[in-house]
Design a protein around this motif. Structure first.
Motif, PDB file in Angstrom:
ATOM      1  N   GLY A 137       0.810  -1.209   0.000  1.00 21.65           N
ATOM      2  CA  GLY A 137       0.000   0.000   0.000  1.00 21.65           C
ATOM      3  C   GLY A 137       0.845   1.262   0.000  1.00 21.65           C
ATOM      4  N   LEU A 196       2.517   1.574  -3.602  1.00 21.21           N
ATOM      5  CA  LEU A 196       1.574   2.001  -4.632  1.00 21.21           C
ATOM      6  C   LEU A 196       1.137   3.450  -4.435  1.00 21.21           C
ATOM      7  CD1 LEU A 196      -0.678  -1.188  -4.955  1.00 21.21           C
ATOM      8  CD2 LEU A 196       1.086  -0.394  -6.536  1.00 21.21           C
ATOM      9  N   SER A 197       0.938   3.847  -3.184  1.00 17.00           N
ATOM     10  CA  SER A 197       0.530   5.228  -2.916  1.00 17.00           C
ATOM     11  C   SER A 197       1.619   6.206  -3.312  1.00 17.00           C
ATOM     12  CB  SER A 197       0.190   5.387  -1.429  1.00 17.00           C
ATOM     13  OG  SER A 197      -0.883   4.553  -1.056  1.00 17.00           O
ATOM     14  N   SER A 247       2.234   6.168  -7.340  1.00 13.26           N
ATOM     15  CA  SER A 247       1.079   6.571  -8.157  1.00 13.26           C
ATOM     16  C   SER A 247       1.133   8.040  -8.531  1.00 13.26           C
ATOM     17  CB  SER A 247      -0.222   6.275  -7.408  1.00 13.26           C
ATOM     18  OG  SER A 247      -0.355   7.113  -6.268  1.00 13.26           O
ATOM     19  N   GLY A 300       3.164   7.610   1.904  1.00 15.50           N
ATOM     20  CA  GLY A 300       3.757   6.348   1.485  1.00 15.50           C
ATOM     21  C   GLY A 300       5.164   6.162   2.022  1.00 15.50           C
ATOM     22  N   GLY A 314      -3.476   1.100  -3.711  1.00 19.12           N
ATOM     23  CA  GLY A 314      -2.633   1.365  -2.550  1.00 19.12           C
ATOM     24  C   GLY A 314      -3.447   1.617  -1.291  1.00 19.12           C
ATOM     25  N   SER A 337      -5.025  -1.765  -0.223  1.00 19.06           N
ATOM     26  CA  SER A 337      -4.029  -2.665   0.358  1.00 19.06           C
ATOM     27  C   SER A 337      -3.597  -2.188   1.735  1.00 19.06           C
ATOM     28  CB  SER A 337      -2.820  -2.763  -0.577  1.00 19.06           C
ATOM     29  OG  SER A 337      -1.830  -3.613  -0.036  1.00 19.06           O
ATOM     30  N   LEU A 338      -3.446  -0.892   1.895  1.00 20.50           N
ATOM     31  CA  LEU A 338      -3.053  -0.339   3.199  1.00 20.50           C
ATOM     32  C   LEU A 338      -4.131  -0.581   4.247  1.00 20.50           C
ATOM     33  CD1 LEU A 338      -1.126   1.337   4.931  1.00 20.50           C
ATOM     34  CD2 LEU A 338      -2.202   3.396   4.002  1.00 20.50           C
TER      35      LEU A 338
END
Length: 203
Positions: free
Chosen positions: A31, A34-35, A38, A74, A143, A146-147
Motif C-alpha cells: 500500500g 503504490l501510494s 502513483s 507512502g 494502494g 491494500s493499506l
C-alpha cells in the motif's frame, strides 16, 4: 569481486527482511509503495481528438499538494516497516501501528475523493465531455485498499518480533524498555524466628 559483494549484500538483506514480514505487513508495504509511485503517473486528462486540454500527474496540476501528501504518507509507511526510529516516533505519538495505518488509509481515501470531486466537476477542465481518470488513480486506489486491509489483518494477528531492522538497528523495544529483574533467594529475616525456635525459647 569486492564491489560486487558490497553491491549484492544490501539486496540480499532487503529480500530477507521482506521475506520475514508477515502477510499483513507485506500488504501495508504494498500500500505504501503504490501510494507513493502513483503520484508519478497520470491521474486525470480531458484531452480531445485535437489534443487540446489537460493531463495531470499526481504531483502536477492544481491539486499537486494531494500528490505530495500521498508521496509523504507512502514514505512514512515504508519507514515504519524498515526503520525502527520511524516506528518509535509513531508509537511515541500514542498510535498503535495498525491504527496508524488505518488512519493513513482513511486520510488518503479522503484526499482521493476530494481530488475526483474537483477534476470531474462540470466547471473544471476544457473538454468536459471527454474527462477520464488515468492508471495513476488506479494505483492510488489499490494502494489505499491494500493499506487498509493490511491494517485490519495487522490488528488481528499477534505482533511478530524481529531482532533487527533493515539497517541493523535493534527492534526489540519491549525487552529493552522492560527493567531487568534480579532473582534473589528468600532468606529468613533476622527478626523472624521459626516456630521451633520460639518453642525452645518458651521451654
Amino acid at each position: 569481486y569486492a564491489s560486487c559483494y558490497d553491491f549484492c549484500m544490501p539486496q540480499k538483506r532487503l529480500g530477507q527482511y521482506i521475506h520475514e514480514l508477515s502477510l499483513a505487513q507485506k500488504m501495508v508495504m504494498m500500500g505504501g509503495i503504490l501510494s507513493a509511485i502513483s503520484v508519478f503517473m497520470p491521474w486525470y486528462q480531458d484531452l480531445d481528438r485535437f489534443n487540446t486540454g489537460f493531463e495531470f500527474y499526481g504531483i502536477t496540476g492544481p491539486l499537486y499538494l494531494v500528490g505530495l501528501f500521498f508521496l509523504a504518507t507512502g514514505i512514512v509507511i515504508l519507514g515504519s516497516l524498515f526503520v525502527s526510529r520511524v516506528r518509535d516516533r509513531i508509537k511515541k505519538m500514542g498510535f498503535q501501528l495498525s491504527h496508524f495505518y488505518s488512519l493513513s488509509a482513511g486520510f488518503l481515501a479522503f484526499l482521493f475523493v476530494l481530488t475526483n470531486s474537483v477534476y470531474f466537476h462540470e466547471n473544471f477542465g476544457v473538454n468536459i465531455t471527454e474527462k477520464s481518470f488515468r492508471f495513476g488513480m488506479i494505483f492510488a486506489v489499490l494502494g489505499i485498499f491494500s493499506l487498509f486491509m493490511g491494517s485490519v489483518f495487522l490488528a488481528r494477528e499477534r505482533p511478530k518480533t524481529m531482532s533487527h531492522d533493515l539497517f541493523g538497528e535493534s527492534l526489540d523495544e519491549v525487552l529493552a524498555q522492560r527493567p531487568s529483574r534480579e532473582h534473589q533467594t528468600l532468606t529468613e529475616m533476622p527478626h523472624e524466628k521459626s516456630a521451633t525456635e520460639q518453642g525452645k525459647i518458651d521451654l
